[in-house]
Design a protein around this motif. Sequence first.
Motif, short mmCIF file in Angstrom:
data_model
loop_
_atom_site.label_atom_id
_atom_site.label_comp_id
_atom_site.label_asym_id
_atom_site.label_seq_id
_atom_site.Cartn_x
_atom_site.Cartn_y
_atom_site.Cartn_z
N LYS A 276 31.11 36.17 40.64
CA LYS A 276 29.88 36.57 41.33
C LYS A 276 28.71 36.86 40.40
O LYS A 276 27.55 36.67 40.79
CB LYS A 276 30.15 37.80 42.21
CG LYS A 276 30.58 39.04 41.43
CD LYS A 276 30.85 40.20 42.38
CE LYS A 276 31.26 41.46 41.62
NZ LYS A 276 31.51 42.59 42.53
N ASP A 277 28.98 37.31 39.18
CA ASP A 277 27.89 37.66 38.26
C ASP A 277 27.44 36.49 37.38
O ASP A 277 26.45 36.61 36.65
CB ASP A 277 28.31 38.83 37.36
CG ASP A 277 28.54 40.10 38.17
OD1 ASP A 277 27.83 40.30 39.17
OD2 ASP A 277 29.45 40.87 37.80
N PHE A 278 28.15 35.38 37.43
CA PHE A 278 27.77 34.21 36.62
C PHE A 278 26.57 33.52 37.27
O PHE A 278 26.44 33.50 38.49
CB PHE A 278 28.95 33.23 36.53
CG PHE A 278 28.83 32.23 35.41
CD1 PHE A 278 29.23 32.56 34.13
CD2 PHE A 278 28.31 30.97 35.64
CE1 PHE A 278 29.13 31.65 33.09
CE2 PHE A 278 28.21 30.05 34.61
CZ PHE A 278 28.62 30.39 33.33
N ASN A 314 38.92 32.71 30.82
CA ASN A 314 38.62 33.45 29.58
C ASN A 314 37.39 34.33 29.71
O ASN A 314 36.63 34.51 28.76
CB ASN A 314 38.45 32.48 28.41
CG ASN A 314 39.69 31.63 28.18
OD1 ASN A 314 40.80 32.11 28.37
ND2 ASN A 314 39.50 30.39 27.77
N ARG A 315 37.12 34.81 30.90
CA ARG A 315 36.06 35.78 31.19
C ARG A 315 34.64 35.24 31.13
O ARG A 315 33.74 35.76 31.77
CB ARG A 315 36.17 37.01 30.27
CG ARG A 315 37.45 37.81 30.47
CD ARG A 315 37.42 39.06 29.59
NE ARG A 315 38.62 39.86 29.78
CZ ARG A 315 38.85 41.00 29.15
NH1 ARG A 315 37.96 41.48 28.28
NH2 ARG A 315 39.98 41.66 29.37
N ILE A 372 31.50 25.48 32.83
CA ILE A 372 30.25 25.90 32.18
C ILE A 372 30.51 27.21 31.46
O ILE A 372 31.11 28.13 32.02
CB ILE A 372 29.12 26.10 33.22
CG1 ILE A 372 28.85 24.80 33.99
CG2 ILE A 372 27.84 26.57 32.54
CD1 ILE A 372 27.84 24.95 35.10
N TRP A 373 30.06 27.29 30.21
CA TRP A 373 30.25 28.52 29.46
C TRP A 373 28.98 28.92 28.74
O TRP A 373 28.02 28.19 28.68
CB TRP A 373 31.40 28.39 28.47
CG TRP A 373 31.27 27.24 27.53
CD1 TRP A 373 30.65 27.23 26.31
CD2 TRP A 373 31.79 25.90 27.73
NE1 TRP A 373 30.74 25.98 25.73
CE2 TRP A 373 31.43 25.16 26.56
CE3 TRP A 373 32.48 25.28 28.76
CZ2 TRP A 373 31.77 23.80 26.45
CZ3 TRP A 373 32.82 23.95 28.61
CH2 TRP A 373 32.47 23.23 27.46
#
Length: 373
Positions: A276-278, A314-315, A372-373
């Motif tokens: 939700k915060d991405f 991986n957060r 996406i990172w």
Amino acid sequence: MEIPAIFRSKRLSAILLGTDTNAYARLALHVVFWLCIFKWFIMQAQWIVGNIDTTSYYLVAFQKNVIIIACFYAISYVLGRKLSNLGIGLLILAVLVLTLIVYGLTSYPLYHYINVYYTTPSFFQRFVKNTSTQGLWTFMTNPSVTYYYIEQLGFALFIPLSIKIFRISYRANFDKLQLEKDNLLLEVGFLRSQINPHFLFNTLNSVYSLIEDKDEVAANMVYSLSDMMRYSLYQANGKDAAVNKELDFIKSYVAIQKIRHSKRLTITADFSEEVKDFRIPPLLLIDFVENAFKHGADQISKEAWVNISATMVNRNEFCFQISNLKPETVARSGAVGIGIANAKRRLNILYPDRHQLTIVETAETYNVTLKIW
């Protein structure tokens, strides 16, 4: 007589600047470029071995040309990898060090061979003696010889690498401007086609009120459509949006598709709370979802399915996956249409080193994984 397309000014400029993707034109440009560089290396070789014997300075020029070509394309390969700036820098340094070693190890036997079998001036004979006082590895133990070889490689690589860096910079700027242009055209087209939003939403609300008690299915469809249009008009104008807003938009789209296809379509949607915060560019994911229905459920008369998931890995790595059943007999020549192409281009420009898009098509399914990172 009409001038061939390749010689027209705009086409030639595009080829030289790297914005023309024609493989044959690019190959021809590279061949011509390295032939010119080889001519320049011949001039340099004459300063080293003199111009008494043609074969001798051609051998020196050929040696340098082969090594520089290998070094250039190795660096080009590294620059095209999806790595961090530090990783790219370390790999380029490793390529340059390896090039220096190869150049030094091949120069020693080549210069001695020329000195023995060809007529050379006295200054070249002294040069060979001074650069081999400690044998094969003199260039690694004698600072003067090391500096000379580095200088030779530096002069040789300066022109091709300068052109490469310029073309990369120009292409990045060109892609950015092209994306801005496309976004403006989409915005103008959208503004031209849209009805006054307030009128539209008021009308949808009126329709919803009229059918809410009479037809629950139709009411839900109108409600989902209203949510989608409200998000498209008012919340998707920024540079990025919260992933949960994007997923709510997809849920509304999926709700409409469920109604359209009734019981013959099974849709599985699994959206993790961790995402939700991405934040991602607005309306980036819908192209993949729309593609799954357009070339999947819409083309299948029997039971079909679409699976969608969004998770965090991986957060700090957002992972979006969607797969669908393919039709058995309908051709999928247009399966990857303009929507997917635009999504790929947006990802390449906005996340050049921070995304991975994998599209796998089997005999029965079509699968998309975006990270996406």
